[in-house]
Design an enzyme around this catalytic site. Sequence first.
Site, mmCIF file in Angstrom:
data_model
loop_
_atom_site.group_PDB
_atom_site.id
_atom_site.type_symbol
_atom_site.label_atom_id
_atom_site.label_comp_id
_atom_site.label_asym_id
_atom_site.label_seq_id
_atom_site.Cartn_x
_atom_site.Cartn_y
_atom_site.Cartn_z
ATOM 1 N N THR A 199 -10.573 -2.507 50.025
ATOM 2 C CA THR A 199 -11.449 -1.325 48.817
ATOM 3 C C THR A 199 -11.481 -0.117 49.091
ATOM 4 O OG1 THR A 199 -12.621 -3.283 47.497
ATOM 5 C CG2 THR A 199 -13.014 -1.200 46.932
ATOM 6 N N PHE B 221 -23.150 -13.726 35.483
ATOM 7 C CA PHE B 221 -23.641 -12.478 35.924
ATOM 8 C C PHE B 221 -24.973 -12.094 35.029
ATOM 9 C CE2 PHE B 221 -21.695 -11.136 40.218
ATOM 10 C CZ PHE B 221 -20.639 -12.604 39.756
ATOM 11 N N ALA C 70 -31.255 -13.168 36.821
ATOM 12 C CA ALA C 70 -32.900 -13.044 37.742
ATOM 13 C C ALA C 70 -32.848 -13.298 38.976
ATOM 14 C CB ALA C 70 -33.755 -12.445 36.394
ATOM 15 N N ARG D 235 -14.957 -13.948 45.208
ATOM 16 C CA ARG D 235 -16.120 -13.707 45.333
ATOM 17 C C ARG D 235 -16.366 -14.698 46.345
ATOM 18 N NH1 ARG D 235 -17.271 -17.019 40.375
ATOM 19 N NH2 ARG D 235 -14.956 -17.097 40.689
ATOM 20 N N CYS E 159 -19.362 -6.891 49.735
ATOM 21 C CA CYS E 159 -18.927 -5.646 48.710
ATOM 22 C C CYS E 159 -20.034 -4.837 47.341
ATOM 23 C CB CYS E 159 -18.073 -6.338 47.133
ATOM 24 S SG CYS E 159 -16.959 -7.598 48.411
ATOM 25 N N LYS F 23 -11.346 -1.219 40.801
ATOM 26 C CA LYS F 23 -12.636 -2.501 41.947
ATOM 27 C C LYS F 23 -13.388 -1.805 41.237
ATOM 28 C CE LYS F 23 -13.471 -4.819 44.566
ATOM 29 N NZ LYS F 23 -13.589 -5.386 45.702
HETATM 30 C C1 UDX Z 1 -18.149 -9.682 44.588
HETATM 31 C C2 UDX Z 1 -17.480 -10.017 43.551
HETATM 32 O O1 UDX Z 1 -18.033 -11.444 42.255
HETATM 33 C C3 UDX Z 1 -16.083 -10.338 43.941
HETATM 34 O O2 UDX Z 1 -15.136 -9.464 42.688
HETATM 35 C C4 UDX Z 1 -15.678 -8.333 44.595
HETATM 36 O O3 UDX Z 1 -14.720 -8.453 44.890
HETATM 37 C C5 UDX Z 1 -16.524 -9.234 46.331
HETATM 38 O O4 UDX Z 1 -17.797 -9.159 45.530
HETATM 39 P P1 UDX Z 1 -19.124 -11.714 45.865
HETATM 40 O O5 UDX Z 1 -20.238 -10.304 46.641
HETATM 41 O O6 UDX Z 1 -18.667 -12.582 47.180
HETATM 42 O O7 UDX Z 1 -18.405 -11.275 45.395
HETATM 43 O O8 UDX Z 1 -20.328 -12.584 45.498
HETATM 44 P P2 UDX Z 1 -20.899 -12.993 44.027
HETATM 45 O O9 UDX Z 1 -21.289 -14.120 44.016
HETATM 46 O O10 UDX Z 1 -20.561 -11.721 43.011
HETATM 47 O O11 UDX Z 1 -22.731 -12.362 44.464
HETATM 48 C C6 UDX Z 1 -22.921 -11.623 44.521
HETATM 49 C C7 UDX Z 1 -24.596 -10.782 45.142
HETATM 50 O O12 UDX Z 1 -25.329 -10.890 43.474
HETATM 51 C C8 UDX Z 1 -25.578 -12.851 45.555
HETATM 52 O O13 UDX Z 1 -26.260 -11.754 46.599
HETATM 53 C C9 UDX Z 1 -25.975 -12.681 43.769
HETATM 54 O O14 UDX Z 1 -27.129 -14.122 45.152
HETATM 55 C C10 UDX Z 1 -26.357 -12.253 43.171
HETATM 56 N N1 UDX Z 1 -26.150 -12.210 41.356
HETATM 57 C C11 UDX Z 1 -24.760 -13.019 41.423
HETATM 58 C C12 UDX Z 1 -27.269 -12.271 41.547
HETATM 59 O O15 UDX Z 1 -28.321 -11.494 41.701
HETATM 60 N N2 UDX Z 1 -27.248 -12.399 40.220
HETATM 61 C C13 UDX Z 1 -26.284 -13.334 39.654
HETATM 62 O O16 UDX Z 1 -26.201 -13.657 38.072
HETATM 63 C C14 UDX Z 1 -25.100 -13.136 40.282
#
Ligand code: UDX
Length: 447
Positions: free
Chosen positions: A129, A265, A268, A165, A276, A219
């Site tokens: 990235t 997503f 809460a 992810r 990321c 991205k």
């Molecule tokens: C993320 C992106 O989804 C991915 O596309 C990118 O390339 C890298 O970053 P990742 O960091 O692995 O992936 O996790 P993800 O499942 O997206 O969750 C990120 C954070 O958001 C976590 O701490 C999760 O607990 C939080 N989250 C996610 C929430 O608080 N609420 C949600 O509804 C979804």
Amino acid sequence: MNKEPKISVIGVGYVGLCTAVGLASKGYHVYASDIDSEKIAKINKGIPPFFEPGLQEKLAESIKKSNLEGLVNQTDKAIQQTGFTYVAVGTPSKPDGSIDLKYIKSAAKNIGKALKHKNNYHITIIKSTVVPGTTQNVVLPLLERESKKTCGKDFGLCMNPEFLRQGSAFQDTLNTDRVVIGSYDKKSGDKLEDLYKDFYSPRIPPIIRTTLSTAELIKYASNAMLATKISFINTIANICEQIPGADVKVIAQAMGLDKRIGSLFLDAGLGYGGSCFPKDVKALIACAKAFGYDSKLLESAEEVNKHQPLKAVQFAKKELKNLNGKKIAILGLAFKPDTDDMREARVIPIINQLIAEGASVTAYDPVAKQTAYAIFQDKIQYASSALECLKGADCCILTTEWPEFTKLKPANFSDNMKTPILIDGRRIFNPEEFQKKLKFIAIGLGQ
Ligand code: UDX
């Protein structure tokens, strides 16, 4: 017989290794090069250096079939032997939030040097990235300077962001919603498109062809959108907490049914962590600032996320008055389920604050104990099960929604804790069931 061309990957973190193993599992011969000799030694034994569901099996199979070969910092061999080179090195943040390109620059220089004495058309693909403009203005000049050749004529250059992810990174590599190919020259873009058509055949996802900087920005825009969506629903959660009877979970469900909004997503909780979202939002803010634009919306998303975890400590203080000497049970250390990664985990500021207020912390996580030990050492206690963690606690804060925690019943808390106060930081428990049996506080639930 392996497919042609052979492929190399520079940098074997989550993205690099999943890409390498994915390609190897589809019959390509892949060289994976990294500066970390310990990592490569593990990979060559078929052991992934990190936990990622499904990866171990396919890595072991690829090594056994000799489809994958780990190299210690051998960029030259990686380039000479292959037709495509993916660059998947880390792009950490500098203290001011802007992106640190030292690994990208070093990889580009080494690739350039190798290209100098390569006769065939070789394509370099930036998968790390990087902020908009990096591939064109940083990578390309380094490749041309070191190789003394011309991009687009003698070698090719693409930008191909990943959307993996953690916890499902390998599955996401094999199945994606879209492929984005930014290319400097049409020939490179066409060749990379052909590679992906073969890789995903027969279910080829939409392939978006674009410029290098648009690919880079896709991205960041995607991650910033998801991070903002999380901070948005957390803002609604914070409002709900002031209004008796209001529940953000039901609100999110109803909102999600609107196709324009979508249900994903909108959970809460204690905010977003991981390798990321926090880094990418900061980098986009810093990049926009460098171009003279203040991204107020993104700054607010970040601000909400900074305060969100500490709410768990405020809830605990409200119930216990003084945290000094109190025993707090923490369920979950990983930044999300199915990973042992704790980068930017929301539990870190929570534990630090609890310790600062004199509390004694016992934590349990199904897989992240070792990662946590590297951060907290003996400043906290580590339990080997959820029930052991709850024993004698004055309050429990649930910080990661591991599936095994969803099986816990109110009696597990009331039978084991000294005072059964439960703070559900990820909204996994049913308020009606839990409120009857114990003091139950949850993010976004009006009391
Ligand atoms: C993320 C992106 O989804 C991915 O596309 C990118 O390339 C890298 O970053 P990742 O960091 O692995 O992936 O996790 P993800 O499942 O997206 O969750 C990120 C954070 O958001 C976590 O701490 C999760 O607990 C939080 N989250 C996610 C929430 O608080 N609420 C949600 O509804 C979804």
